[in-house]
Design an enzyme around this catalytic site. Structure first.
Site, mmCIF file in Angstrom:
data_model
loop_
_atom_site.group_PDB
_atom_site.id
_atom_site.type_symbol
_atom_site.label_atom_id
_atom_site.label_comp_id
_atom_site.label_asym_id
_atom_site.label_seq_id
_atom_site.Cartn_x
_atom_site.Cartn_y
_atom_site.Cartn_z
ATOM 1 N N HIS A 1 1.159 -1.114 0.097
ATOM 2 C CA HIS A 1 -0.052 -0.053 0.163
ATOM 3 C C HIS A 1 0.940 1.357 0.014
ATOM 4 O O HIS A 1 1.826 1.300 0.572
ATOM 5 C CB HIS A 1 -0.797 0.035 1.337
ATOM 6 C CG HIS A 1 -1.694 -1.213 1.174
ATOM 7 N ND1 HIS A 1 -1.392 -2.445 1.526
ATOM 8 C CD2 HIS A 1 -3.175 -1.229 0.998
ATOM 9 C CE1 HIS A 1 -2.391 -3.158 1.578
ATOM 10 N NE2 HIS A 1 -3.374 -2.460 1.238
ATOM 11 N N LYS A 25 -1.158 -7.706 -4.733
ATOM 12 C CA LYS A 25 -2.171 -6.669 -4.456
ATOM 13 C C LYS A 25 -1.496 -5.443 -4.321
ATOM 14 O O LYS A 25 -0.590 -5.503 -3.435
ATOM 15 C CB LYS A 25 -2.900 -6.919 -3.310
ATOM 16 C CG LYS A 25 -3.826 -5.612 -2.871
ATOM 17 C CD LYS A 25 -4.750 -5.696 -1.510
ATOM 18 C CE LYS A 25 -5.413 -4.488 -1.293
ATOM 19 N NZ LYS A 25 -6.060 -4.507 0.070
ATOM 20 N N LYS A 78 -15.489 23.726 -19.067
ATOM 21 C CA LYS A 78 -16.306 23.747 -20.482
ATOM 22 C C LYS A 78 -15.520 24.718 -21.540
ATOM 23 O O LYS A 78 -15.559 24.467 -22.778
ATOM 24 C CB LYS A 78 -17.422 24.372 -20.072
ATOM 25 C CG LYS A 78 -18.459 23.452 -19.307
ATOM 26 C CD LYS A 78 -19.690 23.805 -19.280
ATOM 27 C CE LYS A 78 -20.787 22.816 -18.592
ATOM 28 N NZ LYS A 78 -22.074 23.223 -18.562
ATOM 29 N N ASP A 98 -25.990 22.507 -23.741
ATOM 30 C CA ASP A 98 -26.405 23.225 -22.801
ATOM 31 C C ASP A 98 -27.750 24.192 -23.118
ATOM 32 O O ASP A 98 -28.481 24.178 -22.557
ATOM 33 C CB ASP A 98 -25.145 23.946 -22.001
ATOM 34 C CG ASP A 98 -24.568 23.072 -20.996
ATOM 35 O OD1 ASP A 98 -25.095 22.211 -20.397
ATOM 36 O OD2 ASP A 98 -23.393 23.515 -20.452
#
Length: 528
Positions: free
Chosen positions: A141, A168, A312, A350
């Site tokens: 980890h 893992k 955007k 939009d």
């Protein structure tokens, strides 16, 4: 023209599909009795196995408790006893901890998880004598970052050399582009592998585990029961993201934004995909730099994106081709990756979604169409916000014959847009005293009032008395403070859900090449 640019429909009988990636529910509780309750909940929610986090128990009698948990588990088990030095809660000595894992193995656990840092000592305890039934997961980890591909490859090699049945690796996603390295490692692993990037930016790595061949992914029984940052719930995996139907050929779509976790787009599109057997999945994409994101995920498998605040306008420059309307607005909220050449095509839905919803609201309340065939013709239309959505609404309302006023926190941005659109500019503060006439239209396109800041509003209640209709692009919550106060002042209110559904029709058709299931969209959002 846009239909020619759509993704080629990928339609299959998804009801017959089921990938082999397992859903593992981490079970963390203070007592064994509580664990047993959570284990049964995990099964009823649809998990395939449970991870028994022994380090979460406040009182632990090793043999008796392990025997009880394994014997009465309704699902196969993975036993973990995570130390504090690897992100867990156990702070005792290593010999005792590893002896418990050895005991779990002997008592019939289906999997045990041993940290890479402890594997040599653990192997010395068992002397190579391991029940065939029990799979050894060797884990690593990293709670700080996601290493390079080369470092991850070396890590996987070390874990494999340590005798792992299953590798893992869990890293931390500092940026969403980090996930590409995790996907690469997963897809090329020669042994069973569990791999993910933790944190909100790592969510996609958990959802797409079956696409890249992951052994399992983790899903919690309920929110608040996560064993690591960024875990979704079992029900979200199954019901929201159609996890069982994701496979190597699944096309990936998503909503690019910051913030983005509140978006209902995945719920809408994934239910629609499933209803027609379209082999796609729609995910949340928490993106800091949209250019880096699009360059990193350049595969045709990443087939299309919705785009929201604050990207955007920036995304316009990232597209290979932009629809003339979106070019005129200066903002894109939908990007399609053409399957023929991999080029990015940007458009904007939009303005159509919002303007149609506002017109419908006016007509339903008895307002007549003007000379241009729209009830907006000749009306004063005040737009709050000069970003991508603000530009879209200003452009759309102008096309319908409205007179435009732009109000923005930064006056210079309002002035710039007003000059382009041929309107008037105001600062946001000025809006509270702006009432040149009655019957105006107000449209908020900013995030003011969005969860969690639901007590905020862009304009005072007193100022709302001059408006015939108030629209708010925010749809979480559905009724914002702005809309609630506007309704109290007698204005017609139009929620952001109406805009959301309207623009989603067009985006769905661009994504899939299939007709939008309009009735289904409205049914889904009616429950929201």
């Amino acid at each position: 023209m846009w239909r020619e640019l759509s993704v080629t429909p990928v339609v299959e009988n998804m009801g017959d599909m089921r990938n082999s990636t397992l859903i593992c529910a981490p079970i963390m509780a203070d007592t064994v009795d509580q664990m047993l309750i959570h284990m049964n909940s995990a099964k009823s929610n649809g998990a395939d196995l449970v991870e028994l986090r022994l380090d979460s128990l406040k009182v632990f009698c090793s043999r008796e408790d392990i025997q009880t948990l394994i014997e009465f588990s309704p699902l196969p088990t993975l036993v973990t006893y995570r130390p504090t030095w690897e992100g867990g809660q156990y702070d005792g000595d290593e010999q005792s901890r590893l002896a418990v894992l050895r005991l779990a193995m002997e008592l019939g656990a289906d999997h045990i998880d041993v940290e890479l840092k402890a594997i040599d000592y653990f192997k010395s305890l068992i002397s190579g004598d391991k029940p065939a039934k029990c799979k050894l997961i060797v884990s690593s980890h990293n709670y700080q970052y996601t290493p390079s591909v080369e470092d991850l490859e070396n890590l996987v090699s070390r874990i494999q050399s340590a005798g792992a049945d299953i590798v893992k690796i869990a890293t931390t996603a500092v940026d969403i582009t980090d996930l590409a390295r995790v996907f690469q490692i997963t897809a090329h692993s020669q042994v069973p592998i569990i791999s993910m990037a933790m944190g909100e930016k790592g969510l996609m790595s958990r959802i797409l585990s079956p696409k890249y061949g992951g052994y399992l992914t983790f899903g919690t029984v309920e929110r608040g029961k996560e064993s690591a940052p960024g875990q979704p719930t079992i029900r979200d995996l199954l019901d929201l993201f159609n996890f069982r139907q994701i496979g190597p050929d699944t096309k990936v779509f998503g909503i690019i934004g910051k913030p983005v976790g509140h978006s209902k787009s995945p719920m809408l599109y994934n239910k629609a995909f499933k209803s027609v057997g379209f082999n796609g999945v729609f995910v949340h994409l928490l993106v800091d730099n949209v250019k880096n994101f699009l360059e990193t995920y350049s595969s045709k498998d990443f087939a299309g994106f919705s785009c929201t605040i604050p990207h955007k306008e920036t995304i316009v420059q990232c597209c290979d081709e932009v629809d003339p309307v979106a070019q005129a607005i200066g903002a894109v909220n939908c990007v399609i990756r053409r399957q023929t050449d991999g080029k990015l095509y940007g458009c904007n839905t939009d303005d159509v979604g919002a303007i149609s919803a506002i017109e419908d609201g006016l007509r339903a309340s008895g307002f007549q169409d003007g000379s241009s065939g729209s009830p907006l013709a000749g009306r004063l239309f005040v737009v709050i916000g000069a970003g991508g959505a603000g530009k879209a609404l200003a452009y759309g309302a102008k096309e319908k014959g409205a007179r435009i006023v732009i109000a923005n926190r930064t006056y210079d941005r309002a002035r710039e847009l007003a000059e382009i659109i041929g309107g008037k500019a105001l600062s946001l503060a000025d809006l509270n005293t702006y009432n040149p006439e009655d019957g105006m239209i107000l449209a908020n396109t900013t995030s003011i009032g969005m969860q969690p800041n639901i007590d905020e509003t862009p304009v005072s209640k007193e100022a709302l008395k001059s408006y015939a209709l108030v629209f708010d692009a925010v749809y979480t919550p559905k009724i914002t403070r702005l809309l609630r106060e506007a309704g109290e002042c007698g204005a017609v209110i139009v929620t952001g859900l109406e805009m959301f559904i309207g623009q989603a029709y067009q985006q769905y058709e661009r994504f899939t090449g299939l007709p939008a299931p309009k009735e289904l969209f409205r049914e889904i959002m009616a429950d929201y």
